[in-house]
Design an enzyme around this catalytic site. Structure first.
Site, PDB file in Angstrom:
ATOM      1  N   GLU A  49       0.839  -1.210   0.000  1.00 56.67           N
ATOM      2  CA  GLU A  49       0.000   0.000   0.000  1.00 56.67           C
ATOM      3  C   GLU A  49       0.869   1.254   0.000  1.00 56.67           C
ATOM      4  O   GLU A  49       0.575   2.232  -0.691  1.00 56.67           O
ATOM      5  CB  GLU A  49      -0.925  -0.005   1.218  1.00 56.67           C
ATOM      6  CG  GLU A  49      -1.957  -1.117   1.145  1.00 56.67           C
ATOM      7  CD  GLU A  49      -2.949  -1.030   2.279  1.00 56.67           C
ATOM      8  OE1 GLU A  49      -2.548  -1.327   3.421  1.00 56.67           O
ATOM      9  OE2 GLU A  49      -4.108  -0.668   2.029  1.00 56.67           O
TER      10      GLU A  49
ATOM     11  N   GLU B 244      -3.960  -9.643   3.583  1.00 54.81           N
ATOM     12  CA  GLU B 244      -4.834  -9.267   4.700  1.00 54.81           C
ATOM     13  C   GLU B 244      -5.994 -10.247   4.927  1.00 54.81           C
ATOM     14  O   GLU B 244      -6.317 -10.578   6.063  1.00 54.81           O
ATOM     15  CB  GLU B 244      -5.402  -7.855   4.495  1.00 54.81           C
ATOM     16  CG  GLU B 244      -4.397  -6.747   4.761  1.00 54.81           C
ATOM     17  CD  GLU B 244      -3.527  -6.405   3.563  1.00 54.81           C
ATOM     18  OE1 GLU B 244      -3.499  -7.187   2.590  1.00 54.81           O
ATOM     19  OE2 GLU B 244      -2.876  -5.343   3.596  1.00 54.81           O
TER      20      GLU B 244
END
Ligand code: NAD
Length: 693
Positions: free
Chosen positions: A110, A130
């Protein structure tokens, strides 16, 4: 030369390019200190008039591997948070380039997507793991990928946990360049060549033919079995296709925090920390030479262990008392690989390499140069002692000998050897080539060298090495036996096998205990009960329905009947009236009036039986840590991962309720019940360092 330093971030400029070097061993996991360093470094570079561009690069093998999961345990994350850093990078008037290396996962990826360009060293991976931790990306991962790939692909990346090689990521546009030479030099060149900012959140979302993203969403939810994290990841991507970036980012962050602070993510983090602790504690002190393994017994397990060796690149020789059996095992594996090659699931070259490593020996003298000999013959002390003594005489002095016994006393087997320190238990699970965990049994006299060899073989086979002490069933089978026995007692008291199976499957077990027993075959446990019959305390409750089934030839799926009936060629369990009759007869003989059970009562009693046995294992020093038991149950016994294992489950319960349930379990079980100290399970351990990378 370092010009400035902010915690783990150092600035070492190259003329007009500010290079921020992140040095946070071992894997550059994102922590508050790292983020604060980046924030300060980017701010300083933004202010500095001599600077035209900024490069972020890792000092070691990684850029930023992911987030430090220990931070995620807290209700609120420490400041500054990742979105703050990314916002600062986006606001910085100069282009910022991420120089990726090694694993750039989760928060690391990210961060990279928050930069104006991405250049990567060949051989690395990127991705969003995730969902495998019960969460979704929370710092714009779902939104920024939407600007680079189609919504369908963004959805796939967010919901699958796929680790994408950087070369493929470049082909898909997620990474700009992949380089093989100096990453720092190339990143500086790349940064200088950028023409201004390229903020992904300001770009339009990629478009796609109508209906495609909805189809992908349905597929992803089905593949992810509608787990909350998968549903939320789909929601975040779809939101990104429908509303402006700022709102979609806020939605993603809120969902990330909701899931992060929930039970499922906590359970999955617990398993992650437990795995890190096992890897740290159970590794070879001194690396062992392991090029040739000998396996005795070419049955289900021997053949599977041989396959696991070949797939780990280790030469393996299999010997059976029946030489044809050893040959058949090797040939049948050859057939399996051939089928895999023609189905396109295995390269012909790799199949050839594996087969070259495998051979059927004629007798144990073929083992004279093995580094490790593993016996996987019948589960019988005399048979195993005979084989182990022979192995001791044919192998080189000091060669490690291993037993694959499921229940037998490893110390008793070792005592039969001239050098008992050579023996270690390596309890493989079926199928041995696929099982994710290896239970290593440390006997009272097992040498460190033998333990190191067991760790080495687990490492080579990519199996998690969980260590157990000697007892009946070690960690896994002992807890599972306690659970199965309690389920059989509930059948006696009035619950139907199918009620128990469906309650436990509803709770999340891959299969209920009666369906599992039918799949494994009822005869193995039957033989064990027969062996133990002479030593059994007559005052103990003894559920006898399984014996009655076996006496009638109902041995499970392989005979078409067991606790259930199976139609020819089918593995679907069908409740059977004959079984119900046998259960009724057993209850009548024992004078038991059946009563109804609720699904909740079934589940709690079964879990309590597991929790109690687990506490005993810790008290007796059979298991080193509660987390080891949870890993064993989730990796090898179908215990639901999202619950985190039985110790983690117990941690989430009201202690007074647990104690009352344990007392009740003792009352209904009667003679022979021992209470474990539940606080051994529920005391929390401090998580061990690590990131999902
Ligand atoms: P199996 O009956 O399929 O195979 C045993 C093999 O050993 C047979 O081929 C037999 O011919 C051979 N054998 C017996 N005595 C021998 C001797 N003296 N010398 C050479 N070969 C001999 O059994 P299995 O299911 O593969 O189990 C083997 C061991 O692994 C047992 O100790 C069992 O408890 C354990 N185990 C089994 C499983 C499982 O799921 N089947 C799982 C974990 C551990």
């Amino acid at each position: 030369m370092t010009q400035q330093q902010w915690g783990p971030v150092a600035r070492t400029d190259e003329q007009d390019v500010a290079v921020l070097v992140i040095d946070h061993p071992p894997v550059n996991a994102s922590t508050a200190a790292l983020r604060a360093g980046l924030l300060a470094g980017v701010a300083a570079a933004a202010r500095d008039e001599r600077v035209t561009a900024v490069v972020l690069i890792g000092a070691g093998r990684h850029f930023v591997s992911g987030s430090d999961l220990r931070e995620f345990e807290a209700g609120t994350l420490p400041e500054p948070q990742l979105p703050d850093v990314i916002a600062a990078i986006e606001r910085c008037p100069k282009p910022v380039v991420a120089a990726l290396a090694g694993a750039t996962l989760g928060g690391g990826f990210e961060l990279a997507l928050g930069c104006d360009g991405r250049i990567a060293r060949a051989g690395g991976v990127v991705g969003f793991p995730e969902v495998t931790l019960g969460m979704i990306p929370g710092a714009g991962g779902t939104q920024r990928t939407l600007r680079l790939v189609t919504p369908s692909r963004a959805l796939e990346l967010a919901t699958s946990g796929e680790r994408l090689p950087v070369e493929r990521a470049r082909d898909e546009g997620l990474v700009d360049e992949v380089v093989v030479s100096s990453l720092r030099t190339e990143a500086i060149r790349f940064a200088r060549a950028l023409e201004g900012k390229r903020v992904l959140r300001d770009l339009p979302v990629r478009t796609q033919e109508p209906g495609a993203v909805e189809d992908s969403a349905r597929r992803a939810i089905a593949a992810g079995r509608a787990r909350p994290a998968v549903v939320a990841a789909v929601g975040a991507v779809l939101t990104g296709t429908a509303v402006p970036a700022a709102r979609a980012l806020a939605h993603e962050r809120a969902e990330f925090n909701r899931l992060r602070t929930g039970r499922e993510a906590a359970a999955l983090r617990h398993l992650f920390f437990a795995r890190t602790a096992v890897r740290k504690a159970n590794r070879a002190e001194a690396p062992c030479e392991l090029t040739h393994v000998g396996v005795v017994g070419a049955g289900t397990m021997g053949a599977g262990i041989a396959r696991a060796c070949a797939e780990a690149g280790i030469r393996v020789t299999v010997v059976d008392q029946d030489p044809a059996a050893a040959r058949r095992a090797v040939e049948s594996l050859g057939g399996t690989y051939l089928r895999m090659v023609s189905a396109g699931r295995l390269g012909a070259g790799e199949a050839g390499r594996r087969l070259e490593l495998l051979s059927a020996g004629t007798d144990l003298s073929d083992f004279k140069d093995v580094d490790l000999a593993i016996e996987a013959v019948f589960e019988d002390t005399a048979a195993k002692v005979g084989v182990l003594r022979e192995l001791e005489s044919v192998t080189q002095r000091g060669t490690t000998l291993a037993t694959n016994t499921s229940y037998l006393d490893v110390d008793e087997l070792a005592a039969a050897l001239d050098d008992p320190s050579r023996l270690v238990g390596t309890h493989f699970f079926n199928p041995a080539h696929r099982a994710a965990v290896l239970e290593i049994v440390r006997g009272a006299r097992t040498s460190d060298a033998a333990m190191d060899m067991a760790f080495t073989v687990a490492h080579a086979m990519r199996k998690l090495p969980v260590v157990a002490g000697v007892c009946d069933g070690f960690i896994g089978n002992r807890v599972y036996s306690a659970y199965r026995r309690q389920c059989e007692l509930m059948v006696e008291e009035g619950a139907a096998p199918e009620e128990i199976d469906s309650a436990l499957e509803e709770f999340g077990f891959a299969m209920g205990p009666f369906a599992v027993a039918d799949m494994a075959g009822l005869d193995i446990a039957w033989r064990m009960r027969q062996r133990r019959a002479p030593g059994r305390d007559p005052r103990e409750r003894y559920p006898d329905v399984a014996d009655r089934l076996c006496e009638r030839g109902r041995l499970g799926q392989k005979t078409g009947d067991g606790w259930y009936h199976y139609e020819p060629g089918s593995r679907t369990p069908v409740p059977d009236r004959q079984v119900a009759r046998l259960i009724d007869e057993s209850r009548r003989r024992k004078g038991i009036t059946p009563r109804a059970f609720t699904a909740d009562e079934i589940v709690r009693r079964a879990l309590m039986a597991m929790a109690n046995e687990s506490a005993l294992l810790l008290d007796e020093g059979i298991a080193d840590r509660a987390g080891d038991i949870d890993l064993m149950l989730t990796l090898a016994y179908g215990f639901p991962e999202h619950v985190g294992g039985v110790a983690f489950w117990a941690r989430g319960q009201d202690p007074s309720v647990l104690e009352a349930e344990q007392r009740r379990l003792g009352e209904v079980t009667g003679q022979g019940f021992r209470s474990g100290r539940l606080e051994l399970l529920t005391a929390t351990a401090w998580p061990v360092a690590g990131s999902p990378g």
